[in-house]
Design a protein around this motif. Structure first.
Motif, mmCIF file in Angstrom:
data_model
loop_
_atom_site.group_PDB
_atom_site.id
_atom_site.type_symbol
_atom_site.label_atom_id
_atom_site.label_comp_id
_atom_site.label_asym_id
_atom_site.label_seq_id
_atom_site.Cartn_x
_atom_site.Cartn_y
_atom_site.Cartn_z
ATOM 1 N N ASP A 170 -31.203 6.658 37.073
ATOM 2 C CA ASP A 170 -31.188 6.479 38.526
ATOM 3 C C ASP A 170 -31.848 5.159 38.888
ATOM 4 O O ASP A 170 -32.238 4.368 38.019
ATOM 5 C CB ASP A 170 -31.848 7.669 39.241
ATOM 6 N N GLU A 171 -32.007 4.914 40.188
ATOM 7 C CA GLU A 171 -32.544 3.638 40.648
ATOM 8 C C GLU A 171 -33.975 3.405 40.175
ATOM 9 O O GLU A 171 -34.427 2.266 40.028
ATOM 10 C CB GLU A 171 -32.487 3.567 42.178
ATOM 11 N N SER A 175 -21.035 21.414 35.890
ATOM 12 C CA SER A 175 -20.819 21.224 37.324
ATOM 13 C C SER A 175 -22.046 20.610 37.987
ATOM 14 O O SER A 175 -21.936 19.685 38.797
ATOM 15 C CB SER A 175 -20.479 22.569 37.978
ATOM 16 N N GLY A 176 -23.225 21.106 37.603
ATOM 17 C CA GLY A 176 -24.459 20.557 38.167
ATOM 18 C C GLY A 176 -24.656 19.094 37.808
ATOM 19 O O GLY A 176 -25.076 18.292 38.655
ATOM 20 N N ARG A 177 -24.326 18.742 36.554
ATOM 21 C CA ARG A 177 -24.464 17.349 36.138
ATOM 22 C C ARG A 177 -23.489 16.464 36.894
ATOM 23 O O ARG A 177 -23.831 15.350 37.315
ATOM 24 C CB ARG A 177 -24.227 17.226 34.634
ATOM 25 N N GLY A 178 -22.269 16.972 37.115
ATOM 26 C CA GLY A 178 -21.281 16.197 37.866
ATOM 27 C C GLY A 178 -21.735 15.939 39.294
ATOM 28 O O GLY A 178 -21.610 14.814 39.803
ATOM 29 N N ARG A 221 -22.512 12.257 40.955
ATOM 30 C CA ARG A 221 -21.805 11.813 42.167
ATOM 31 C C ARG A 221 -22.776 11.519 43.306
ATOM 32 O O ARG A 221 -22.525 10.620 44.121
ATOM 33 C CB ARG A 221 -20.770 12.866 42.578
ATOM 34 N N SER A 222 -23.897 12.266 43.340
ATOM 35 C CA SER A 222 -24.886 11.992 44.391
ATOM 36 C C SER A 222 -25.557 10.640 44.198
ATOM 37 O O SER A 222 -26.152 10.094 45.139
ATOM 38 C CB SER A 222 -25.947 13.107 44.418
ATOM 39 N N THR A 232 -18.666 7.873 39.777
ATOM 40 C CA THR A 232 -17.429 8.658 39.712
ATOM 41 C C THR A 232 -17.417 9.397 38.387
ATOM 42 O O THR A 232 -17.524 8.781 37.320
ATOM 43 C CB THR A 232 -16.194 7.755 39.814
ATOM 44 N N HIS A 233 -17.287 10.723 38.450
ATOM 45 C CA HIS A 233 -17.381 11.566 37.251
ATOM 46 C C HIS A 233 -16.088 12.360 37.096
ATOM 47 O O HIS A 233 -15.735 13.169 37.946
ATOM 48 C CB HIS A 233 -18.579 12.516 37.389
#
Length: 324
Positions: A239-240, A276-279, A283-284, A288-289
């Motif tokens: 992440d950032e 699904s949680g990782r995707g 995306r948040s 693009t996943h």
């Protein structure tokens, strides 16, 4: 088990119990070689039961073959657990290599090869086997009808991973070479006019370190052959703030696109929930996943649809690609 005499054969000496043994060993220990509860996997060898897989068969045959041989080609690949094409899985004859002067092994159940003096040999489960780079080169001798360039890339990717892990090599994401890759180059360089040289050289240009599964290899090749920019394999996504989010199977970092291959083990409910949680997490963070399944690689309509989706995500003109 009951026998005609009604007498159960006495137990074997501890030195040979539970393993295949030679007729000579049995005679030296005073054990009958005609026991009805024993089988003969190959000439001059006895065992309490028939071998059930390639490892047991190789162990039994090694007793009769002696120390001047090693397993090679398909048998070596099976013993190394390399991902062979289905057409080569379960080959009945064991590939056995001897030195050039030693002559080919002529034994039922064996396919003889020569040239052992030019091969590096190692032990796998206490069995004498050609080393990984040697095995990869030897497989090309089977020819394109039995094993193609893509198969050699898939097998080569696995060889490189095993070699790098064995040497504890720290290979950075996106690297196109590693100690394992160089070992394959060196093995091929030592060969004089090897059969399959053209295929091996073509495959070497496509082999990459850090690949974790055969289908990651095939999915990556699908994009490369279609003219896409090559994705980075198994790239950590941060992440950032620099904190770890996930590891992407196939990643185009500049476009922030991730292709994640989903094998059969991803089908259970808990794994699907984690995926699904990782995707959602990726995306948040403006990635693009996209999931990829075996059908997206092997089934032409699904493959075309998948390539078009990724072309759109990567802002590529489909007309400039080989989507088929």
């Amino acid at each position: 088990m009951r026998f005609a005499t009604g007498v159960k054969p006495r137990s074997l000496p501890a030195s040979i119990e539970g393993r295949a043994f030679s007729v000579r060993e049995a005679r030296e220990l005073g054990v009958s070689c005609r026991r009805p509860d024993h089988v003969s996997p190959t000439r001059g060898v006895r065992a309490a039961q028939a071998p059930s897989d390639v490892v047991e068969r190789a162990r039994a045959f090694q007793v009769g073959l002696g120390e001047r041989t090693a397993y090679s080609h398909v048998t070596a690949a099976e013993l190394w657990c390399l991902p062979l094409p289905r057409s080569l899985e379960g080959q009945t004859a064991l590939d056995v290599m001897t030195t050039t002067r030693g002559g080919q092994v002529l034994r039922a159940g064996c396919q003889g090869h020569r040239g052992l003096e030019r091969r590096d040999i190692t032990l796998v489960d206490d069995l004498r086997v050609t080393a990984l780079p040697e095995t990869w080169c030897d497989l090309a001798e089977l020819g394109r009808r039995r094993l193609g360039v893509e198969d050699l890339v898939v097998i080569g990717d696995t060889c490189v991973r095993l070699l790098d892990e064995g040497r504890r090599a720290d290979v950075r994401p996106g690297a196109t070479t590693s100690p394992g890759v160089r070992a394959l180059h060196e093995a091929l360089g030592r060969r004089v006019r090897p059969r399959g040289k053209v295929m091996l050289r073509e495959a070497l240009d496509l082999i990459r370190p850090r690949v974790k599964s055969p289908m990651e290899s095939r999915a990556r090749l699908m994009f490369v052959r279609a003219g896409f920019p090559e994705p980075v394999v198994n790239l950590p996504i941060l992440d950032e703030a620099g904190d770890f989010l996930a590891e992407g199977d196939l990643v185009w970092p500049d476009q922030r696109v991730i292709g994640e291959y989903q094998g059969e083990h991803h089908a259970d409910r808990r794994r699907r929930s984690a995926d699904s949680g990782r995707g959602h997490l990726l995306r948040s963070h403006i990635w693009t996943h996209e999931e990829l399944w075996a059908e997206d690689v092997f089934h032409r309509p699904r493959r075309i649809a998948a390539l078009r989706r990724f072309a759109e995500h990567l802002d590529l003109d489909p007309k400039t690609l080989l989507i088929a």
